[in-house]
Design a protein around this motif. Sequence first.
Motif, PDB file in Angstrom:
ATOM      1  N   LEU B 200      -8.989  80.798  31.937  1.00 48.71           N
ATOM      2  CA  LEU B 200      -8.201  79.725  31.316  1.00 48.71           C
ATOM      3  C   LEU B 200      -6.847  80.254  30.851  1.00 48.71           C
ATOM      4  O   LEU B 200      -5.816  79.605  31.032  1.00 48.71           O
ATOM      5  CB  LEU B 200      -8.965  79.125  30.128  1.00 48.71           C
ATOM      6  CG  LEU B 200     -10.194  78.272  30.478  1.00 48.71           C
ATOM      7  CD1 LEU B 200     -11.069  78.060  29.247  1.00 48.71           C
ATOM      8  CD2 LEU B 200      -9.770  76.924  31.063  1.00 48.71           C
ATOM      9  N   LEU B 201      -6.867  81.437  30.245  1.00 47.67           N
ATOM     10  CA  LEU B 201      -5.617  82.021  29.757  1.00 47.67           C
ATOM     11  C   LEU B 201      -4.684  82.322  30.934  1.00 47.67           C
ATOM     12  O   LEU B 201      -3.504  81.952  30.916  1.00 47.67           O
ATOM     13  CB  LEU B 201      -5.938  83.292  28.960  1.00 47.67           C
ATOM     14  CG  LEU B 201      -4.780  83.984  28.267  1.00 47.67           C
ATOM     15  CD1 LEU B 201      -4.093  83.050  27.281  1.00 47.67           C
ATOM     16  CD2 LEU B 201      -5.290  85.227  27.533  1.00 47.67           C
ATOM     17  N   ALA B 202      -5.214  82.976  31.949  1.00 46.49           N
ATOM     18  CA  ALA B 202      -4.391  83.304  33.122  1.00 46.49           C
ATOM     19  C   ALA B 202      -3.926  82.030  33.820  1.00 46.49           C
ATOM     20  O   ALA B 202      -2.820  81.987  34.373  1.00 46.49           O
ATOM     21  CB  ALA B 202      -5.171  84.191  34.089  1.00 46.49           C
ATOM     22  N   GLY B 203      -4.745  80.975  33.777  1.00 45.21           N
ATOM     23  CA  GLY B 203      -4.356  79.708  34.387  1.00 45.21           C
ATOM     24  C   GLY B 203      -3.082  79.137  33.779  1.00 45.21           C
ATOM     25  O   GLY B 203      -2.319  78.437  34.439  1.00 45.21           O
ATOM     26  N   ARG B 204      -2.835  79.445  32.516  1.00 44.01           N
ATOM     27  CA  ARG B 204      -1.603  79.002  31.840  1.00 44.01           C
ATOM     28  C   ARG B 204      -0.349  79.636  32.431  1.00 44.01           C
ATOM     29  O   ARG B 204       0.769  79.187  32.163  1.00 44.01           O
ATOM     30  CB  ARG B 204      -1.671  79.323  30.342  1.00 44.01           C
ATOM     31  CG  ARG B 204      -2.618  78.474  29.528  1.00 44.01           C
ATOM     32  CD  ARG B 204      -1.975  77.158  29.148  1.00 44.01           C
ATOM     33  NE  ARG B 204      -2.510  76.070  29.903  1.00 44.01           N
ATOM     34  CZ  ARG B 204      -1.782  75.036  30.336  1.00 44.01           C
ATOM     35  NH1 ARG B 204      -0.515  74.959  30.067  1.00 44.01           N
ATOM     36  NH2 ARG B 204      -2.327  74.085  31.016  1.00 44.01           N
ATOM     37  N   PHE B 205      -0.512  80.740  33.191  1.00 42.55           N
ATOM     38  CA  PHE B 205       0.663  81.417  33.752  1.00 42.55           C
ATOM     39  C   PHE B 205       1.119  80.776  35.059  1.00 42.55           C
ATOM     40  O   PHE B 205       2.186  81.101  35.562  1.00 42.55           O
ATOM     41  CB  PHE B 205       0.375  82.901  34.018  1.00 42.55           C
ATOM     42  CG  PHE B 205      -0.134  83.640  32.810  1.00 42.55           C
ATOM     43  CD1 PHE B 205       0.262  83.274  31.535  1.00 42.55           C
ATOM     44  CD2 PHE B 205      -1.014  84.704  32.947  1.00 42.55           C
ATOM     45  CE1 PHE B 205      -0.214  83.947  30.420  1.00 42.55           C
ATOM     46  CE2 PHE B 205      -1.491  85.381  31.839  1.00 42.55           C
ATOM     47  CZ  PHE B 205      -1.087  85.003  30.577  1.00 42.55           C
TER      48      PHE B 205
END
Lengths: 371, 371
Positions: B200-205
């Motif tokens: 989810l965090l990496a998806g924000r990039f």
Amino acid sequence: MTDAIDARARAVRTSGLVRIVGAGLLGSSIGHALRALGVDVVLADASPAQLRLAVDYGAGRLARDDDRPDLVVVAVPPDVTADVIERELGAFPDAVVTDVASVKLEPLLTLRERGVDLSRYIGSHPMAGRERGGAIAARADIFFGRPWVICRDEETSARDLAVVEGLALDLGASLIEMTPEEHDRSVALVSHVPQLVASLLAGRFVGAEDASLRLAGQGVRDTTRIAASAPELWVQILGANADPVVEVLDALAADLAGVARALRDPDAPGARRAVADTIRRGNEGVERLPGKHGQNRRFETVVVMVDDTPGQLGRLFGDLGELDVNVEDFRLEHSPGAQFGLGEISVVPSAVTVATDGLAARGWKIASLND
Amino acid sequence: MTDAIDARARAVRTSGLVRIVGAGLLGSSIGHALRALGVDVVLADASPAQLRLAVDYGAGRLARDDDRPDLVVVAVPPDVTADVIERELGAFPDAVVTDVASVKLEPLLTLRERGVDLSRYIGSHPMAGRERGGAIAARADIFFGRPWVICRDEETSARDLAVVEGLALDLGASLIEMTPEEHDRSVALVSHVPQLVASLLAGRFVGAEDASLRLAGQGVRDTTRIAASAPELWVQILGANADPVVEVLDALAADLAGVARALRDPDAPGARRAVADTIRRGNEGVERLPGKHGQNRRFETVVVMVDDTPGQLGRLFGDLGELDVNVEDFRLEHSPGAQFGLGEISVVPSAVTVATDGLAARGWKIASLND
């Protein structure tokens, strides 16, 4: 290891006296790096103990009354950054003043509100750090190959800009120009929210069963490593950059709610696809991060099994000394209850074969080389 | 790599023929490790190419019609695990059958629903892996020192249990007994939710500016490293363990909403404290993880300045050996350009004085005690 810095010594851009206020991790690291280039560095810190430690380690010297710094680097916690910038601008009317705080807009707005003349101030932020803080953790090489954000504005003179850029370049960093707003939004995404997420995730372990946590592997250790960061500093950073952080947090919360909904009701239309898309977007996002393959892999690791008895490490390092292998870094992994530890010896690539073959010939069990 | 395994070769517990179904990362790694112990290993895989690769790499041999395995290890994706267990139990009526799937309850319930005789089946799960998959990423040592969960039940015979435990011990793992429910709740917390959070965090990039991502450092890279994992496998794992995963996700979402609220309204009662508590709970949680950071709190640290020349560490550890100080952990901090490193020696609290005074008397400069 010193080659990288020595090789650039002829082209040192920073001249005169540099005064560093705040002898913590960043301040002391800048001091070490500048001293290695032959620059005269004076250190100041509100804590006499921290200052003494930094000076003893060689990050700089104590202040004298006749010091006239050409450049002042403010490396203090965010909540006092504006105060110290104002004080230093006043105390040294010929110096360029920069700061290295993690948040760039709030101190600037504070100084503007106070009507401080900011023509000699240029905010900057080296994207370097370690999870450990303080002068004891300082290292001259933490800026090497890292971005260093510089926030110039229309008041900034070319001469002053060159001074701050020269500092960053002398320390091996690469320059990125941004507005304070761009900087703060960027660090919210790639630094502040990741910190909060790691802390929130690790916070879930507080009430967990011991047996459950025994199953933890490298994945979750990596994911939560930065949760070990110091609360005092992070409360200040997050507070000073609250709006951009909340914006990313809200988006993340919506994503999280979406995947939880899909898992709760897997037969709903698009539910399976939503889970797959979460992982796939993660793949895509992580691919976009620079240097994911570890740009700073200057060293290779030789892993040796070490019996858990006194004298074994002495024998190991004695053998490494006889082999004329210089150990760049060493770490002992020790699993509770195990009769041995795993010593991870970092060496320059050209020394791997000598170390591996030499240690094996002396009866050491080599556990593995790099992946 | 094989030395660690060879050294224990005299005490190999696994005997007869082991059949491994699924020649991916785990199956092939088990094959390599068993082969190194001299065990006869036959491999099977639905993909002829994967199978050929694993056999070529030495993880085992191709099946023959007269193979009568004593142990079958099912190492296939979660969605086909129950089918393959059922098939192997039927095909080899004298074999003990285990599986290494990441979820333990769902396959068991499926097999029970089908009325399969499970007296020779014991579910297990080695907590080992890499972010790379497939036979090509297989390594004999990935189980070494890692937990291996075994889910016995009242049907399990002591003889069959010994076979599966013997496999885990032969591969260097440490045994943990759990019910399938305990296992699934535990991995939801320490593996499945961390995977989702990283994704989810990496998806924000994905939609971020290039310049913002240039500021990414080691912290966010570590936090999102496992976001590079394969979607196909994770959709299956998360789907098969949805209830425990959703339970942790919901708690995490509530924590996240709380800290966002506190940042949005910092002057609300308790808001600043809520942010500090988030970071502090993260500190506490990460300390509880076994391995690198967690376990060392029992020890105190003596920091010694070490000259950057070969032989110095040998002298240091020689002196510590003479002082009869057992070094529990050691870390060398080394800053480029500095003429010395900082050796952090972890010792039991009762040894601090002996180490400090003894080393000082032998001419070592003690930098400081604990932070």
